[in-house]
Design a protein around this motif. Structure first.
Motif, mmCIF file in Angstrom:
data_model
loop_
_atom_site.group_PDB
_atom_site.id
_atom_site.type_symbol
_atom_site.label_atom_id
_atom_site.label_comp_id
_atom_site.label_asym_id
_atom_site.label_seq_id
_atom_site.Cartn_x
_atom_site.Cartn_y
_atom_site.Cartn_z
ATOM 1 N N GLY A 87 8.485 -8.335 -8.471
ATOM 2 C CA GLY A 87 9.420 -7.245 -8.159
ATOM 3 C C GLY A 87 8.739 -5.890 -8.162
ATOM 4 O O GLY A 87 8.994 -5.049 -7.291
ATOM 5 N N SER A 88 7.847 -5.665 -9.111
ATOM 6 C CA SER A 88 7.109 -4.400 -9.181
ATOM 7 C C SER A 88 6.172 -4.248 -7.992
ATOM 8 O O SER A 88 6.018 -3.156 -7.444
ATOM 9 C CB SER A 88 6.311 -4.316 -10.484
ATOM 10 O OG SER A 88 7.172 -4.267 -11.588
ATOM 11 N N TYR A 89 5.538 -5.335 -7.590
ATOM 12 C CA TYR A 89 4.657 -5.310 -6.425
ATOM 13 C C TYR A 89 5.456 -4.959 -5.176
ATOM 14 O O TYR A 89 5.053 -4.111 -4.383
ATOM 15 C CB TYR A 89 3.955 -6.657 -6.257
ATOM 16 C CG TYR A 89 3.160 -6.767 -4.979
ATOM 17 C CD1 TYR A 89 1.928 -6.138 -4.848
ATOM 18 C CD2 TYR A 89 3.647 -7.493 -3.894
ATOM 19 C CE1 TYR A 89 1.201 -6.219 -3.667
ATOM 20 C CE2 TYR A 89 2.928 -7.590 -2.720
ATOM 21 C CZ TYR A 89 1.712 -6.947 -2.609
ATOM 22 O OH TYR A 89 1.011 -7.040 -1.431
ATOM 23 N N GLU A 105 4.924 -0.553 -7.170
ATOM 24 C CA GLU A 105 4.673 -0.010 -8.512
ATOM 25 C C GLU A 105 3.337 -0.476 -9.104
ATOM 26 O O GLU A 105 3.050 -0.186 -10.252
ATOM 27 C CB GLU A 105 5.821 -0.383 -9.442
ATOM 28 C CG GLU A 105 7.136 0.231 -9.019
ATOM 29 C CD GLU A 105 8.333 -0.266 -9.824
ATOM 30 O OE1 GLU A 105 9.415 0.324 -9.651
ATOM 31 O OE2 GLU A 105 8.199 -1.241 -10.599
ATOM 32 N N HIS A 106 2.530 -1.162 -8.339
ATOM 33 C CA HIS A 106 1.231 -1.632 -8.814
ATOM 34 C C HIS A 106 0.150 -0.565 -8.713
ATOM 35 O O HIS A 106 -0.905 -0.689 -9.308
ATOM 36 C CB HIS A 106 0.811 -2.898 -8.060
ATOM 37 C CG HIS A 106 0.866 -2.752 -6.575
ATOM 38 N ND1 HIS A 106 2.058 -2.731 -5.891
ATOM 39 C CD2 HIS A 106 -0.110 -2.600 -5.659
ATOM 40 C CE1 HIS A 106 1.815 -2.581 -4.599
ATOM 41 N NE2 HIS A 106 0.495 -2.498 -4.431
ATOM 42 N N ALA A 122 0.849 -1.192 0.000
ATOM 43 C CA ALA A 122 0.000 0.000 0.000
ATOM 44 C C ALA A 122 0.889 1.248 0.000
ATOM 45 O O ALA A 122 1.063 1.897 1.027
ATOM 46 C CB ALA A 122 -0.918 -0.024 1.212
ATOM 47 N N PRO A 123 1.475 1.588 -1.146
ATOM 48 C CA PRO A 123 2.476 2.647 -1.189
ATOM 49 C C PRO A 123 1.984 4.030 -0.769
ATOM 50 O O PRO A 123 2.792 4.885 -0.403
ATOM 51 C CB PRO A 123 2.936 2.658 -2.648
ATOM 52 C CG PRO A 123 1.872 1.968 -3.412
ATOM 53 C CD PRO A 123 1.237 1.008 -2.467
ATOM 54 N N HIS A 124 0.672 4.256 -0.756
ATOM 55 C CA HIS A 124 0.147 5.560 -0.377
ATOM 56 C C HIS A 124 -0.679 5.502 0.908
ATOM 57 O O HIS A 124 -1.417 6.433 1.218
ATOM 58 C CB HIS A 124 -0.688 6.141 -1.528
ATOM 59 C CG HIS A 124 0.045 6.123 -2.826
ATOM 60 N ND1 HIS A 124 -0.398 5.424 -3.922
ATOM 61 C CD2 HIS A 124 1.226 6.674 -3.198
ATOM 62 C CE1 HIS A 124 0.465 5.560 -4.908
ATOM 63 N NE2 HIS A 124 1.464 6.305 -4.489
ATOM 64 N N GLU A 163 -1.672 -0.486 -15.389
ATOM 65 C CA GLU A 163 -2.113 -1.322 -16.507
ATOM 66 C C GLU A 163 -1.565 -2.747 -16.405
ATOM 67 O O GLU A 163 -2.265 -3.721 -16.667
ATOM 68 C CB GLU A 163 -1.678 -0.683 -17.823
ATOM 69 C CG GLU A 163 -2.202 -1.388 -19.040
ATOM 70 C CD GLU A 163 -1.797 -0.679 -20.333
ATOM 71 O OE1 GLU A 163 -1.665 -1.383 -21.349
ATOM 72 O OE2 GLU A 163 -1.600 0.543 -20.319
ATOM 73 N N LYS A 164 -0.310 -2.867 -15.996
ATOM 74 C CA LYS A 164 0.351 -4.171 -15.887
ATOM 75 C C LYS A 164 -0.360 -5.087 -14.878
ATOM 76 O O LYS A 164 -0.438 -6.300 -15.056
ATOM 77 C CB LYS A 164 1.800 -3.910 -15.464
ATOM 78 C CG LYS A 164 2.692 -5.097 -15.302
ATOM 79 C CD LYS A 164 4.107 -4.577 -15.030
ATOM 80 C CE LYS A 164 5.042 -5.601 -14.505
ATOM 81 N NZ LYS A 164 6.382 -5.070 -14.275
ATOM 82 N N PHE A 165 -0.915 -4.495 -13.818
ATOM 83 C CA PHE A 165 -1.560 -5.271 -12.754
ATOM 84 C C PHE A 165 -3.085 -5.330 -12.888
ATOM 85 O O PHE A 165 -3.733 -6.108 -12.195
ATOM 86 C CB PHE A 165 -1.207 -4.678 -11.382
ATOM 87 C CG PHE A 165 0.171 -5.009 -10.931
ATOM 88 C CD1 PHE A 165 0.405 -6.113 -10.122
ATOM 89 C CD2 PHE A 165 1.255 -4.233 -11.309
ATOM 90 C CE1 PHE A 165 1.686 -6.426 -9.700
ATOM 91 C CE2 PHE A 165 2.536 -4.534 -10.892
ATOM 92 C CZ PHE A 165 2.754 -5.639 -10.090
#
Length: 132
Positions: free
Chosen positions: A46-48, A52-53, A18-20, A62-64
């Motif tokens: 790695g993105s998760y 970066e999700h 939960a980056p925010h 878009e990727k997720f």
């Protein structure tokens, strides 16, 4: 596949689910990950972990998007419908559960301070450099 209910940004080994997230906004950040094809999982993990999700507007990138749902709530109830318990992890402790409830507890902690600190408790803290 996985559900993260967060009041902080990171969990277990630096995964930024939960980056925010904010511990003071009164909301839980909920990240639901649906099954991901095995060949796609390494490219997403790695993105998760880096958070970066989610974009700045808390939109799933878009990727997720095919695999993830994100929302915020003050409380959440989860109940197993097929009788197979979920394996839940709370602060590193795993246990099987048929039901789960999570909610924000407003002003749940009271901290006792010595009188000299209590007098300044509502003031903005000031960092002072140590002299030589």
């Amino acid at each position: 596949m996985m559900l993260a209910v967060c009041n902080g940004q990171q969990y277990g080994g630096g995964y930024c689910a939960a980056p925010h997230a904010s511990m003071t906004d009164g909301l839980l950040d909920v990240v639901l990950l649906r099954p991901v094809p095995r060949l796609k999982l390494p490219g997403l993990l790695g993105s998760y972990k880096k958070g970066e999700h989610l974009s700045e507007g808390d939109t799933v990138t878009e990727k997720f998007a095919p695999y993830m749902t994100f929302f915020r709530t003050g409380s959440i109830d989860i109940e197993v419908l097929d009788g197979n318990p979920l394996i839940t992890t709370l602060d590193g402790e795993c246990s099987p559960q048929l039901r789960m409830h999570a909610e924000i507890a407003h002003s749940a902690a009271r901290i006792l301070l010595p009188p000299e600190l209590a007098a300044n408790a509502n003031k903005t803290p000031v960092l002072q450099a140590m002299g030589e």
